[in-house]
Design a protein around this motif. Structure first.
Motif, PDB file in Angstrom:
ATOM      1  N   LEU A 406      22.045 -19.607 -42.108  1.00  0.00           N
ATOM      2  CA  LEU A 406      21.310 -19.117 -43.255  1.00  0.00           C
ATOM      3  C   LEU A 406      22.120 -18.089 -44.033  1.00  0.00           C
ATOM      4  O   LEU A 406      22.898 -17.325 -43.458  1.00  0.00           O
ATOM      5  N   VAL A 407      21.925 -18.087 -45.352  1.00  0.00           N
ATOM      6  CA  VAL A 407      22.386 -17.021 -46.226  1.00  0.00           C
ATOM      7  C   VAL A 407      21.188 -16.593 -47.064  1.00  0.00           C
ATOM      8  O   VAL A 407      20.433 -17.443 -47.551  1.00  0.00           O
ATOM      9  N   LEU A 408      21.005 -15.275 -47.222  1.00  0.00           N
ATOM     10  CA  LEU A 408      19.850 -14.768 -47.955  1.00  0.00           C
ATOM     11  C   LEU A 408      20.276 -13.972 -49.186  1.00  0.00           C
ATOM     12  O   LEU A 408      21.287 -13.267 -49.155  1.00  0.00           O
ATOM     13  N   CYS A 409      19.487 -14.110 -50.233  1.00  0.00           N
ATOM     14  CA  CYS A 409      19.542 -13.202 -51.372  1.00  0.00           C
ATOM     15  C   CYS A 409      18.188 -12.520 -51.436  1.00  0.00           C
ATOM     16  O   CYS A 409      17.170 -13.178 -51.673  1.00  0.00           O
ATOM     17  N   VAL A 410      18.158 -11.219 -51.188  1.00  0.00           N
ATOM     18  CA  VAL A 410      16.907 -10.462 -51.159  1.00  0.00           C
ATOM     19  C   VAL A 410      16.964  -9.413 -52.268  1.00  0.00           C
ATOM     20  O   VAL A 410      17.717  -8.443 -52.177  1.00  0.00           O
ATOM     21  N   GLN A 411      16.174  -9.610 -53.279  1.00  0.00           N
ATOM     22  CA  GLN A 411      16.157  -8.707 -54.427  1.00  0.00           C
ATOM     23  C   GLN A 411      14.964  -7.767 -54.331  1.00  0.00           C
ATOM     24  O   GLN A 411      13.828  -8.207 -54.157  1.00  0.00           O
ATOM     25  N   GLU A 446      21.025  -9.778 -36.983  1.00  0.00           N
ATOM     26  CA  GLU A 446      21.269 -11.093 -36.394  1.00  0.00           C
ATOM     27  C   GLU A 446      22.503 -11.778 -36.980  1.00  0.00           C
ATOM     28  O   GLU A 446      22.758 -12.946 -36.685  1.00  0.00           O
ATOM     29  N   GLY A 447      23.258 -11.067 -37.807  1.00  0.00           N
ATOM     30  CA  GLY A 447      24.492 -11.620 -38.345  1.00  0.00           C
ATOM     31  C   GLY A 447      24.310 -12.567 -39.510  1.00  0.00           C
ATOM     32  O   GLY A 447      25.218 -13.348 -39.825  1.00  0.00           O
ATOM     33  N   VAL A 448      23.147 -12.524 -40.160  1.00  0.00           N
ATOM     34  CA  VAL A 448      22.892 -13.383 -41.323  1.00  0.00           C
ATOM     35  C   VAL A 448      23.303 -12.630 -42.586  1.00  0.00           C
ATOM     36  O   VAL A 448      22.830 -11.515 -42.821  1.00  0.00           O
ATOM     37  N   PRO A 449      24.182 -13.203 -43.416  1.00  0.00           N
ATOM     38  CA  PRO A 449      24.616 -12.514 -44.644  1.00  0.00           C
ATOM     39  C   PRO A 449      23.449 -12.300 -45.597  1.00  0.00           C
ATOM     40  O   PRO A 449      22.643 -13.205 -45.827  1.00  0.00           O
ATOM     41  N   VAL A 450      23.359 -11.078 -46.162  1.00  0.00           N
ATOM     42  CA  VAL A 450      22.294 -10.730 -47.094  1.00  0.00           C
ATOM     43  C   VAL A 450      22.914 -10.153 -48.367  1.00  0.00           C
ATOM     44  O   VAL A 450      23.750  -9.257 -48.302  1.00  0.00           O
ATOM     45  N   PHE A 451      22.495 -10.669 -49.510  1.00  0.00           N
ATOM     46  CA  PHE A 451      22.981 -10.210 -50.807  1.00  0.00           C
ATOM     47  C   PHE A 451      21.802  -9.831 -51.682  1.00  0.00           C
ATOM     48  O   PHE A 451      20.683 -10.305 -51.482  1.00  0.00           O
ATOM     49  N   ASP A 456      26.534 -13.903 -56.072  1.00  0.00           N
ATOM     50  CA  ASP A 456      27.326 -13.606 -54.881  1.00  0.00           C
ATOM     51  C   ASP A 456      26.819 -14.400 -53.684  1.00  0.00           C
ATOM     52  O   ASP A 456      27.611 -14.903 -52.866  1.00  0.00           O
ATOM     53  N   ALA A 457      25.510 -14.499 -53.558  1.00  0.00           N
ATOM     54  CA  ALA A 457      24.930 -15.248 -52.443  1.00  0.00           C
ATOM     55  C   ALA A 457      25.327 -16.715 -52.506  1.00  0.00           C
ATOM     56  O   ALA A 457      25.690 -17.321 -51.489  1.00  0.00           O
ATOM     57  N   LEU A 458      25.260 -17.313 -53.703  1.00  0.00           N
ATOM     58  CA  LEU A 458      25.630 -18.718 -53.862  1.00  0.00           C
ATOM     59  C   LEU A 458      27.098 -18.938 -53.536  1.00  0.00           C
ATOM     60  O   LEU A 458      27.444 -19.890 -52.808  1.00  0.00           O
ATOM     61  N   GLN A 459      27.966 -18.071 -54.050  1.00  0.00           N
ATOM     62  CA  GLN A 459      29.390 -18.232 -53.805  1.00  0.00           C
ATOM     63  C   GLN A 459      29.714 -18.123 -52.319  1.00  0.00           C
ATOM     64  O   GLN A 459      30.515 -18.889 -51.777  1.00  0.00           O
TER      65      GLN A 459
END
Length: 469
Positions: A406-411, A446-451, A456-459
């Motif tokens: 998973l990759v998250l973008c949390v605004q 948990e090591g999940v990238p958060v943007f 940036d999240a998409l890239q």
């Protein structure tokens, strides 16, 4: 990314600290006999963790704590009158070591963090989570603020999605704290899992259907027919279990283990005669198609011998024809960004994708969307600043617990936030940002990238998938 995360965590921490310091109750934690123990050096493992809704709810002090004290059950109460950062480690340890996690989602608060945490625990602590849900009511108030129709719908959708995620893991849902406490006592006393509780214990019947749980009735019919060689309408129980275990990629149980499962299955036991399990030779037991379907549901919910749920996504086999590189989950007006920016960028990178086409995730679309996510190498979910975001945050936390990639973008929500033209109050913004903080913190641990920045999240997601390929 680091700068965005520092802002998010710092802002969320202030919100969390403020809320925690406002909470009020008599005890931090207790040995079940009314004795306080606030020493951090004492690493006692409490039997029950009292999680969920805090201020202004009183379910802990008025119902749960007196009952647990009367029963001699030790507990940890995170709702305190004077909160300090030193309690973070204590609360985390108590939650990790507790035998039962009793969570109450009360309608007196917005529960953004509570719903997210319950969704996470449904994936990671399914055997020990006991959940009570009090649904919201139209026209009610929360902290003296009248809930609009739109917010009511968003809050109820979040609860319905949480219930769906719970029922996928066969976790019972309770409608009162008192009944949940009785079952907590039974789980501890008899050393059983919450999945072993029955209707007689006061649990609400499971409402999920085969189709909702990803079980294809046509597929089940074909499996049944392939074993019913003589076309007499029944198949061997052990052979049926082996076939089902193979289809859902779980460990195959022995016959004694299988009979134990059948005996504990509420859905299955209602379909068999009283003397069914008393036959001398268990290898001769035969079942019809209705019983086979009930067993299929049970097999999909069973836990592997190593304690990992059958819905663990790390070793899930996906046919190449159904596999995609990316699943991009957006809601509302981010659909425009998906069509005009994300999809062209993904396709120009030579990647395939599944895409959501939703205004909001709900229980009607979740089975299909979850299957698409499961068939993808990587999932990108966007929690936008134009939505309360309860449902997509709960879904994200559940997926992290299932070990999905998973990759998250949390605004974060701005102070003057508008959701579908409706201005959120200052308190509402704090409540929903608290959920964002909790999700971001959990994902980071948990090591999940958060943007915070969607581009940036998409890239980053594209780069990760290219590396996986």
């Amino acid at each position: 990314m680091q700068r965005s995360m520092l802002f998010l965590v710092a802002k969320g921490f202030d919100i969390w600290k403020t809320a925690a310091s406002m909470s009020a109750t008599r005890l931090l934690h207790c040995d079940g006999k009314g004795t306080n123990n606030k020493s951090s050096s004492n690493r006692m493992a409490y039997e029950v963790f009292l999680g969920g809704s805090c201020n202004p709810t009183t379910w802990r002090s008025e119902i749960a704590i007196p009952t647990l004290q009367r029963l001699g059950i030790t507990y940890y109460n995170p709702q305190v009158s004077h909160w300090g950062p030193e309690l973070i480690a204590q609360e985390y340890e108590a939650k990790q070591t507790a035998k039962v996690l009793l969570f109450v989602i009360d309608n007196q608060t917005r529960n953004s963090a509570g719903i997210i945490e319950a969704a996470q625990l449904a994936a990671t602590r399914r055997e020990s989570l006991i959940l009570v849900i009090y649904p919201y009511r139209q026209g009610q108030t929360i902290l003296d603020e009248t809930v609009s129709i739109q917010e009511y719908c968003d809050l109820m959708n979040g609860l319905l999605v949480l219930q769906y995620l719970m029922e996928r893991q066969r976790i019972p849902i309770f409608e009162s704290v008192s009944i949940a406490l009785n079952c907590t006592s039974k789980v501890l006393r008899e050393e059983i899992h919450v999945q072993d509780l029955h209707a007689d214990d006061g649990i609400r019947p499971i409402k999920i259907s085969f189709g909702q749980n990803g079980m294809d009735l046509l597929m089940l019919r074909e499996i049944f027919r392939s074993m019913d060689i003589n076309d007499n309408g029944t198949v061997n129980l052990e052979e049926a279990w082996i076939a089902l275990q193979s289809s859902v990629k779980c460990n195959v149980s022995s016959m004694p283990e299988l009979l134990s499962v059948v005996n504990k299955s509420e859905a299955y036991r209602t379909l068999i005669d009283d003397g069914f399990l008393a036959k001398k030779d268990p290898t001769e037991l035969r079942i019809n198609f209705e019983q086979f379907c009930a067993l299929a549901m049970e097999s999909a919910w069973r836990v592997k011998s190593n304690g990992v749920s059958c819905e663990n996504w790390t070793n899930f086999f996906v046919p190449e024809s159904e596999k995609r590189d990316l699943y991009v989950g957006v809601i509302g007006k981010d659909q425009f960004w998906l069509e005009t920016t994300a999809i062209p960028s993904i396709e120009s990178s030579g990647l395939s994708l599944y895409r959501s086409s939703l205004n909001e995730y709900n229980v009607k679309v979740l089975p299909q969307e979850l299957q698409r996510m499961k068939n993808s190498r990587l999932i990108l979910l966007i929690v936008p600043q134009h939505s309360r975001g309860i449902t997509i945050m709960a879904l994200a936390a559940h997926l992290i617990g299932l070990r999905a990639k998973l990759v998250l973008c949390v605004q974060t929500l701005p102070e003057d936030c508008l959701v579908s033209g409706e201005k959120l109050t200052e308190q509402a913004v704090k409540d929903y940002n608290r959920g964002r903080m909790y999700l971001s913190d959990y994902a980071t641990r948990e090591g999940v990238p958060v943007f915070q920045n969607i581009a940036d999240a998409l890239q980053h997601a594209i780069q990760l998938v290219q590396h996986l390929c």
